[in-house]
Design a protein around this motif. Structure first.
Motif, mmCIF file in Angstrom:
data_model
loop_
_atom_site.group_PDB
_atom_site.id
_atom_site.type_symbol
_atom_site.label_atom_id
_atom_site.label_comp_id
_atom_site.label_asym_id
_atom_site.label_seq_id
_atom_site.Cartn_x
_atom_site.Cartn_y
_atom_site.Cartn_z
ATOM 1 N N LEU A 135 1.270 -0.788 0.075
ATOM 2 C CA LEU A 135 0.203 -0.127 0.164
ATOM 3 C C LEU A 135 0.840 1.379 -0.719
ATOM 4 N N MET A 136 2.294 1.099 0.639
ATOM 5 C CA MET A 136 3.480 2.459 0.710
ATOM 6 C C MET A 136 3.729 2.816 -0.710
ATOM 7 N N VAL A 137 3.707 1.954 -1.303
ATOM 8 C CA VAL A 137 4.917 1.424 -2.714
ATOM 9 C C VAL A 137 3.591 2.221 -3.120
ATOM 10 N N ASP A 138 1.631 1.711 -3.366
ATOM 11 C CA ASP A 138 1.294 2.493 -4.321
ATOM 12 C C ASP A 138 0.838 3.990 -3.583
ATOM 13 N N ALA A 139 1.162 4.382 -2.567
ATOM 14 C CA ALA A 139 1.068 5.585 -2.483
ATOM 15 C C ALA A 139 2.117 6.452 -3.179
#
Lengths: 337, 337
Positions: A135-139
């Motif tokens: 999710l952090m990578v997506d952000a």
């Protein structure tokens, strides 16, 4: 977190509810994303994750992220991914904590390790932790990834440190505060910092939000540790006396032991260091932490950190979000007591 | 991995040693970084991590990362951080696996959970996992973070899937291959893919390296599962029969059960599904997996995946690094048998 009836406002909502209301749309998106991203073709994973995710936690950490981002003027949507990621990190640490502590009850429900066993709890924790990083990578913010990867390492260090203080009355207040700063406050701090960072706030505002989170986190854990000796199990939804039975040396014990007479010292040494514990020991421990003023002192110290948290917010815009963050901090120290 | 004497070359070095030699400077840097970044003010963390990190593992996964990066023409140094990160992810999963399986022996040494207990093993695993993400952040490639965060989630899914196949003779070959692809091959694939990605290779070369890693990983696990029934404990450095005692349904068992007569089926059902196991059961299980050709078939299948791995390397430059990767794959299928 439990809503203490006495501290609810006239409208029947707590400051946390009010903070929720101010970011309600964002929080709904976080909830949706949490449920979407805990999915897996391996059915046991969402089954076990749902047990914890839907158990009535207040989502306090993502709330900090959302509030910090909006307070810093953020107009985008990436903070929603960070909120979900942070709740996953928190959930993963709870799963592993409950295995490590062999806990039976959390938020009034059987723990996942009791329902499914230790193995799935460990592995689903690992899964949620990985999902958090996805999710952090997506952000898409490397700075936020740095903040949260570092916080995760500090949390694990704090948990290992805490193992050393179990059964050990030589634990000092400084040791204890170091554990609390790491195992609890680091994620509060990172949650607030991540929100300000994704908003592109100035270094001053990012630092301010981190300081707020850090101090709030310490206060939160101090109150939690005091509540373990409060005898209000129904209201808390966790087992009172868990820390005592696990022989954890928290601030109430450190202070009570420091002020104990010879007889009380013998009691603490047997109950915490040597064993065995008897049926009546928890009641006696509660008597001692009350009688010595250890609970009162723990609360006073929590109040100090709440003051620090509120003071840290000075550079932030003076609006209803900031007000709600201040009220939330003040509310945390009053909860359930 | 164990060097099978018979497959050593005339110079006395195995293909893995030769691959190591080709990236020796990089690998020394990875080792240095591993030891530096597993450090913590909490002494138990490096103590426990060192137990596993210095236990003679071949660093096969970082080796893939380094070799893939150089084979794709990389001239930078960030792949060293990725190699260390990947070894941390691998170490974290070993720590958690050994807790989940209650294993006593790994690489010929007592497991960390036996020496320090389950609690520190779980928490130090979490710490190393967090450190892995910190290292990836330092390396600065969001694409690589994506690859490794996704692989970590798939690994955890594979481990949870594997729980279901324990004690369950209804496990199919397809179920088994799905578990192996996830719990083992995903990290091999990601290790090779990460190396090619940090090198800025074309999509074709990145895919080729990932395919190589994925197929090698499956072959590697198939051989590992065959070795569990080989009776060569001293050479392997792990306990032969671990899988059997934990009632894991691996390919040798699936094939042997499929080909079993009524008496042998009754044996497998008691030993794997119903219990209890007796002292002589492992010998009998080894007899059955040999007699039915289950071990031979497991090796044949591993050879197939090794062929696929080597074929995948076709688009890569034809040099000594590619040769060493091919020899390493061929060597893996011959090890210890």
């Amino acid at each position: 977190m439990i809503v203490a009836e006495a501290t609810k406002t006239a409208t029947g909502t707590s400051p946390i509810d009010q903070l929720h209301a101010l970011v309600a749309v964002d929080m709904e998106a976080v909830d949706g994303l949490i449920h979407e991203r805990m999915g897996s073709a391996v059915a046991l994973i969402p089954d076990l994750a749902r047990h914890l995710v839907d158990s009535g936690g207040k989502r306090l950490r993502p709330l900090l992220t959302l509030a910090a981002a909006r307070l810093c003027g953020y107009r985008g949507v990436e903070h929603v991914k960070l909120g979900a990621a942070i709740e996953f990190i928190h959930t993963a640490t709870l799963l592993h904590d409950d295995v490590v502590d062999a806990s039976a009850l959390r938020r009034g429900k059987s723990t996942a390790n009791m329902v499914w066993g230790n193995k799935p709890s460990i592995l689903v924790g690992d899964f949620l932790f990985s999902r958090a990083f996805q999710l952090m990578v997506d952000a898409g913010s490397m700075r936020v990834l740095d903040i949260l990867a570092s916080a995760s390492a500090v949390i694990a260090e704090g948990e290992v440190m805490q193992l050393k203080s179990a059964n050990n009355l030589a634990t000092t207040k400084a040791d204890y505060l170091q554990v609390v700063s790491a195992k609890t406050a680091a994620l509060f701090a990172a949650s607030a910092e991540a929100g300000a960072t994704i908003a592109g706030a100035s270094a001053e505002l990012i630092d301010a939000m981190r300081d707020y989170g850090q101090n709030l986190g310490i206060a939160f854990q101090l109150i939690d540790d005091a509540l373990d000796y409060s005898g209000r199990q129904a209201q808390m939804g966790k087992s009172v006396g868990d820390d005592f039975r696990e022989a954890k040396v928290t601030l109430p014990v450190i202070v009570a032991y420091e002020r104990a007479d010879d007889e009380a010292r013998r009691f603490w040494r047997r109950a915490i260091e040597v064993g065995p514990q008897h049926e009546a020991d928890l009641k006696r421990a509660i008597f001692y932490v009350e009688e010595t003023g250890a609970i009162r002192d723990t609360h006073a110290r929590a109040s100090h950190y709440v003051d620090e948290a509120c003071r840290a917010l000075a550079p932030l815009p003076d609006n209803e979000l900031r007000e709600a963050l201040i009220s939330t901090a003040e509310f945390c120290v009053g909860r359930g007591y």
